[in-house]
Motif scaffolding. Sequence first.
Motif, PDB file in Angstrom:
ATOM      1  N   GLY A   1     -11.512 -35.449  36.448  1.00 13.66           N
ATOM      2  CA  GLY A   1     -10.576 -35.019  37.479  1.00 13.66           C
ATOM      3  C   GLY A   1      -9.482 -34.135  36.919  1.00 13.66           C
ATOM      4  N   GLY A   2      -9.259 -32.988  37.548  1.00 15.75           N
ATOM      5  CA  GLY A   2      -8.243 -32.052  37.087  1.00 15.75           C
ATOM      6  C   GLY A   2      -8.776 -30.932  36.232  1.00 15.75           C
ATOM      7  N   VAL A   3     -10.042 -31.008  35.823  1.00 13.96           N
ATOM      8  CA  VAL A   3     -10.656 -29.930  35.049  1.00 13.96           C
ATOM      9  C   VAL A   3     -11.083 -28.817  36.005  1.00 13.96           C
ATOM     10  N   LEU A   4     -10.661 -27.575  35.722  1.00 14.40           N
ATOM     11  CA  LEU A   4     -10.976 -26.442  36.583  1.00 14.40           C
ATOM     12  C   LEU A   4     -12.198 -25.675  36.114  1.00 14.40           C
ATOM     13  N   SER A   5     -12.354 -25.532  34.804  1.00 16.27           N
ATOM     14  CA  SER A   5     -13.509 -24.826  34.288  1.00 16.27           C
ATOM     15  C   SER A   5     -13.779 -25.234  32.851  1.00 16.27           C
ATOM     16  N   VAL A   6     -15.042 -25.111  32.447  1.00 12.78           N
ATOM     17  CA  VAL A   6     -15.464 -25.443  31.082  1.00 12.78           C
ATOM     18  C   VAL A   6     -16.450 -24.386  30.635  1.00 12.78           C
ATOM     19  N   ARG A   7     -16.274 -23.885  29.397  1.00 10.38           N
ATOM     20  CA  ARG A   7     -17.241 -22.953  28.814  1.00 10.38           C
ATOM     21  C   ARG A   7     -17.629 -23.425  27.432  1.00 10.38           C
ATOM     22  N   ALA A   8     -18.925 -23.411  27.145  1.00 12.77           N
ATOM     23  CA  ALA A   8     -19.429 -23.707  25.826  1.00 12.77           C
ATOM     24  C   ALA A   8     -19.724 -22.396  25.114  1.00 12.77           C
ATOM     25  N   LEU A   9     -19.119 -22.196  23.937  1.00 19.35           N
ATOM     26  CA  LEU A   9     -19.295 -20.988  23.158  1.00 19.35           C
ATOM     27  C   LEU A   9     -20.052 -21.353  21.888  1.00 19.35           C
ATOM     28  N   SER A  10     -21.230 -20.793  21.719  1.00 18.89           N
ATOM     29  CA  SER A  10     -22.121 -21.249  20.655  1.00 18.89           C
ATOM     30  C   SER A  10     -22.353 -20.218  19.578  1.00 18.89           C
ATOM     31  N   ARG A  11     -21.488 -19.230  19.457  1.00 14.69           N
ATOM     32  CA  ARG A  11     -21.621 -18.248  18.403  1.00 14.69           C
ATOM     33  C   ARG A  11     -20.234 -17.817  17.945  1.00 14.69           C
ATOM     34  N   LEU A  12     -20.147 -17.327  16.725  1.00 11.68           N
ATOM     35  CA  LEU A  12     -18.880 -16.831  16.218  1.00 11.68           C
ATOM     36  C   LEU A  12     -18.664 -15.422  16.751  1.00 11.68           C
ATOM     37  N   GLY A  13     -17.563 -15.213  17.514  1.00 14.74           N
ATOM     38  CA  GLY A  13     -17.332 -13.898  18.113  1.00 14.74           C
ATOM     39  C   GLY A  13     -16.793 -12.893  17.133  1.00 14.74           C
TER      40      GLY A  13
ATOM     41  N   PHE B   1      -1.582 -18.126  31.856  1.00 12.25           N
ATOM     42  CA  PHE B   1      -2.063 -19.152  30.939  1.00 12.25           C
ATOM     43  C   PHE B   1      -1.169 -19.181  29.700  1.00 12.25           C
ATOM     44  N   PRO B   2      -1.128 -20.312  29.002  1.00 10.75           N
ATOM     45  CA  PRO B   2      -0.404 -20.357  27.726  1.00 10.75           C
ATOM     46  C   PRO B   2      -1.167 -19.585  26.657  1.00 10.75           C
ATOM     47  N   ASP B   3      -0.458 -19.119  25.645  1.00  7.82           N
ATOM     48  CA  ASP B   3      -1.105 -18.504  24.487  1.00  7.82           C
ATOM     49  C   ASP B   3      -1.770 -19.603  23.665  1.00  7.82           C
ATOM     50  N   VAL B   4      -3.077 -19.487  23.490  1.00  5.00           N
ATOM     51  CA  VAL B   4      -3.841 -20.471  22.718  1.00  5.00           C
ATOM     52  C   VAL B   4      -4.825 -19.710  21.847  1.00  5.00           C
ATOM     53  N   SER B   5      -4.632 -19.786  20.534  1.00  4.67           N
ATOM     54  CA  SER B   5      -5.509 -19.071  19.618  1.00  4.67           C
ATOM     55  C   SER B   5      -5.819 -19.966  18.431  1.00  4.67           C
ATOM     56  N   MET B   6      -7.111 -20.182  18.178  1.00  6.44           N
ATOM     57  CA  MET B   6      -7.540 -21.058  17.089  1.00  6.44           C
ATOM     58  C   MET B   6      -8.666 -20.379  16.317  1.00  6.44           C
ATOM     59  N   ALA B   7      -8.529 -20.316  15.007  1.00  2.00           N
ATOM     60  CA  ALA B   7      -9.548 -19.680  14.172  1.00  2.00           C
ATOM     61  C   ALA B   7     -10.880 -20.415  14.304  1.00  2.00           C
ATOM     62  N   ARG B   8     -11.962 -19.640  14.276  1.00  2.00           N
ATOM     63  CA  ARG B   8     -13.303 -20.235  14.358  1.00  2.00           C
ATOM     64  C   ARG B   8     -13.754 -20.652  12.965  1.00  2.00           C
ATOM     65  N   GLU B   9     -13.860 -21.942  12.736  1.00  2.00           N
ATOM     66  CA  GLU B   9     -14.383 -22.468  11.470  1.00  2.00           C
ATOM     67  C   GLU B   9     -15.822 -22.931  11.607  1.00  2.00           C
ATOM     68  N   VAL B  10     -16.230 -23.190  12.836  1.00  2.00           N
ATOM     69  CA  VAL B  10     -17.609 -23.604  13.130  1.00  2.00           C
ATOM     70  C   VAL B  10     -18.081 -22.835  14.350  1.00  2.00           C
ATOM     71  N   PRO B  11     -19.384 -22.708  14.562  1.00  2.00           N
ATOM     72  CA  PRO B  11     -19.872 -21.901  15.685  1.00  2.00           C
ATOM     73  C   PRO B  11     -19.715 -22.562  17.054  1.00  2.00           C
ATOM     74  N   HIS B  12     -19.505 -23.852  17.093  1.00  2.00           N
ATOM     75  CA  HIS B  12     -19.614 -24.586  18.362  1.00  2.00           C
ATOM     76  C   HIS B  12     -18.230 -24.874  18.944  1.00  2.00           C
ATOM     77  N   ARG B  13     -17.943 -24.284  20.087  1.00  2.00           N
ATOM     78  CA  ARG B  13     -16.623 -24.405  20.699  1.00  2.00           C
ATOM     79  C   ARG B  13     -16.750 -24.636  22.193  1.00  2.00           C
ATOM     80  N   VAL B  14     -15.835 -25.439  22.725  1.00  2.00           N
ATOM     81  CA  VAL B  14     -15.734 -25.658  24.175  1.00  2.00           C
ATOM     82  C   VAL B  14     -14.324 -25.266  24.605  1.00  2.00           C
TER      83      VAL B  14
END
Length: 393
Positions: free
Chosen positions: A381-393, A309-322
């Motif tokens: 079409g083309g989406v392999l997986s989706v996760r909803a993250l609802s808390r700040l890790g 996978f590519p390196d992907v890192s984004m700071a959490r500014e809000v609790p709700h992430r997909v």
Amino acid sequence: MAEFRVLTLNSISARGLARLPADRFEHGAALANPHAILVRSADLHALELPASLLAVGRAGAGTNNIPVARLSERGVPVFNAPGANANAVKELVLAGLLLAARNIAPALQFVQALSGDDESLERAVEDGKKAFAGFELAGRTLAVMGLGRIGSLVADAAIHLGMHVIGYDPEITVEAAWNLPQQVRRAHGIDELLRHADFVTLHVPLVPATRGVINGERLAQMKQGAVLLNFARDAIVDAPAVVQALGARRLRGYVCDFPAGALMGQPGVLCLPHLGASTREAEENCAVMVTDTLRDFLDNGNIRHSVNFPDVSMAREVPHRVAIVHANVPNMLGQISTSMALAGINIHNMLNKSRHDMAYTLVDADTPVPAPAVESVRAIGGVLSVRALSRLG
């Protein structure tokens, strides 16, 4: 019940496992339906991968024991610990240089076969030691093939021993180039690298381009009486060709970490039992690195040190992430944004990166992302997986 279950297929350092908070992570060797797998040497190719699996972490650098392509098809990242065992491997390479230069292994065998009183032992030693005379490393030339973390450390250590160092790595990263000692002379190809070296040490991954890269033709180009060291992967070197080169005295010695049938008992061959990363410190470092990246992925969707996978890192500014794994095709971001907008979700932040055919997108939302919105993204079409993250890790 723990939020995440982590299956450990090998003994993983307790220092690494301690990085997984016990209130949210359960780990063990017999967990059903794991969200993640932590592994060292266990072979996953024949393992039935559970539908619950979100990630695989390898407490080491190589991933030959992991079905990376099959996991990629399912949208599952594979993490490793590049560089965590670099110092351990570097020190063993230095040991290999000294073993070869000073004929230490045959000298030890000679002494172990001696018997008698002190006087007879002294005579035997004085008569026999001439056969094991070696040479010093200072002033000799070391060729380093592969200038990543390990190769750079080996090059630096060799320079401090007074050696001349030449290196080659067509895939060198900017970070690796910054870490490379300025005294390392650059070769423009493998043939140039091999031609003038007294020692050649290999530090490249096993990929189709490097399989058997040190073959009979390449060995014939090496300096007469050179020593080859392989602490990378066994299949990088053609073992029968090495035996032939030793017999023809083209090679003085072959020091490796990979015993093989063709090498056993051959003069000039010194095989170690895969000791490269076998230190307590290396095992701990690998476990800490891979558990940290695994936890960050499970908690925040961030990806670092992944082999697929590519390196992907984004700071959490809000609790709700997909977190979305998808094919690297046109208009994917447009479809994701449209799907979110139709669900009444305002996008706070978005980051997308790709790696070959694979792409990964993180979307932060100002409001919770309901299950129907997640499913609408999953249906693209083309989406392999989706996760909803609802808390700040």
